[in-house]
Design an enzyme around this catalytic site. Structure first.
Site, short mmCIF file in Angstrom:
data_model
loop_
_atom_site.label_atom_id
_atom_site.label_comp_id
_atom_site.label_asym_id
_atom_site.label_seq_id
_atom_site.Cartn_x
_atom_site.Cartn_y
_atom_site.Cartn_z
N LYS A 159 0.88 -1.18 0.00
CA LYS A 159 0.00 0.00 0.00
C LYS A 159 0.91 1.22 0.00
CE LYS A 159 -3.28 2.74 2.56
NZ LYS A 159 -4.11 2.93 3.75
N GLY A 218 -11.61 7.25 5.42
CA GLY A 218 -12.75 8.11 5.75
C GLY A 218 -14.08 7.40 5.89
#
Lengths: 71, 260
Positions: free
Chosen positions: B100, B188
């Site tokens: 990532k 989020g």
């Protein structure tokens, strides 16, 4: 005759180590197993299988890194 | 439900989990199991040399690499150079070349640096990494990374850990429309409904951490996210009813009591 200790930079801090000293010996002194961490030696990532062959010398830059929880 | 395929590898779960912020390793392991996830992120940090190992010291004791694909991240990197360094360390530490890629120089909003991310991706792809980059919801950037050879694109819904949901909806819709690699909505997502929304939009997967880890009951919340991801994906595959400006009666328009 024993060699004078060497000073290395370990995880950003100066540290004296005995001489000679392999990366595996340093880990053992610090309480880590080679399988738990990864070592960066003078900017090079050391494959775990080669940890024992790395001899630490005066002025070496060493990072001991491990996987931690993160997102 | 169709499988998720990233870089030729199949996943039954479309929920990717982060491992940060859990109160304990045991709780994290139970929550990961409840989420049904098959891929988890880990970070890399300097080992504690004080002799007293912290609670994260043995994370790999709680995450079995034969059960979960490890996705080391480059969190903490502020430049492409720092990210590449962390990536190489992460590969050796986890024996996983999946990565990532995240580069966020500003600690307040943790928004990704597009220039450095593309630069790092190009270097790491040449070194054989499978790169999953964390990006702003920028369709042009998504295309550039896809063209460079990234395995996915991972646009943010809102800033990391903010739990504000998908504030970038319009741009994520364009990314999904144009992408030929899987789109993972990362960051989020604060509620299962946010995850379901991403999946209904056609995202291929979502990455969730804080919303599960800081919940009063992370194990039940993990299961709730799993259900939401499954529901959202099913709805996407089936196809949602078209939106209309005016009402369309669902009950018969004949036989009213007031009919003459």
């Amino acid at each position: 005759m024993t060699e004078a200790p060497a000073t290395i930079m370990l995880n950003g801090k100066s540290r004296k180590i005995k001489q000679p000293c392999s990366a595996t010996e340093l880990l053992s002194e610090l309480g880590w197993k080679p399988t738990q961490v990864v070592i960066e030696h003078n900017g090079q990532v050391i494959p775990r299988s080669e940890t024992g062959a790395i001899m630490l010398r005066e002025g070496d830059q060493v990072e001991i890194i491990l996987p931690v929880a993160g997102g | 439900m169709s499988n998720l395929c990233i870089a030729g590898r199949e996943f039954q779960s479309r929920l990717i989990m982060g491992t940060g912020k859990f109160a304990s390793g045991e709780l994290m392991a139970t929550a990961l199991a409840a989420s049904g996830c098959e891929m988890v992120t880990v970070a890399l940090r300097r080992a504690d040399l004080s002799g007293k190992q912290d609670r994260f010291a043995t994370i790999l004791n709680f995450v079995d690499p034969s059960k979960y694909l490890l996705l080391p991240n480059t969190s903490g990197a502020r430049t492409a150079e720092e990210a590449c360094r962390l990536a190489r360390l992460g590969r050796e530490a986890t024996q996983s070349s999946w990565l990532k890629l995240e580069i966020h120089p500003d600690p307040r909003y943790l928004l990704p640096d597009a220039v450095e991310t593309l630069k790092a991706a190009e270097t790491l792809l040449k070194e054989g990494f499978t790169v999953l980059p964390y990006i702003h919801a920028d369709p042009v950037m998504a295309k550039r990374l896809e063209d460079a050879g990234c395995a996915t694109v991972m646009p943010l819904g809102s800033p990391i850990g903010s739990a504000r949901g998908i504030e970038t909806r319009a741009s994520i819709e364009i990314i999904i429309e144009q992408a030929t690699v899987p789109v993972v909505v990362d960051a989020g997502l604060g509620a299962p409904s946010h995850a379901a929304e991403a999946m209904e939009m056609g995202a291929d997967a979502v990455l969730v951490n804080t919303a599960v880890a800081v919940a009063a009951d992370p194990v039940r919340m993990a299961a709730a996210f799993k259900a939401a991801v499954d529901a959202g994906r099913a709805a996407y595959e089936i196809g949602l009813a078209p939106k209309r400006r005016e009402a369309e009666a669902t009950s018969p328009l004949t036989g009213f009591l007031n009919e003459k």
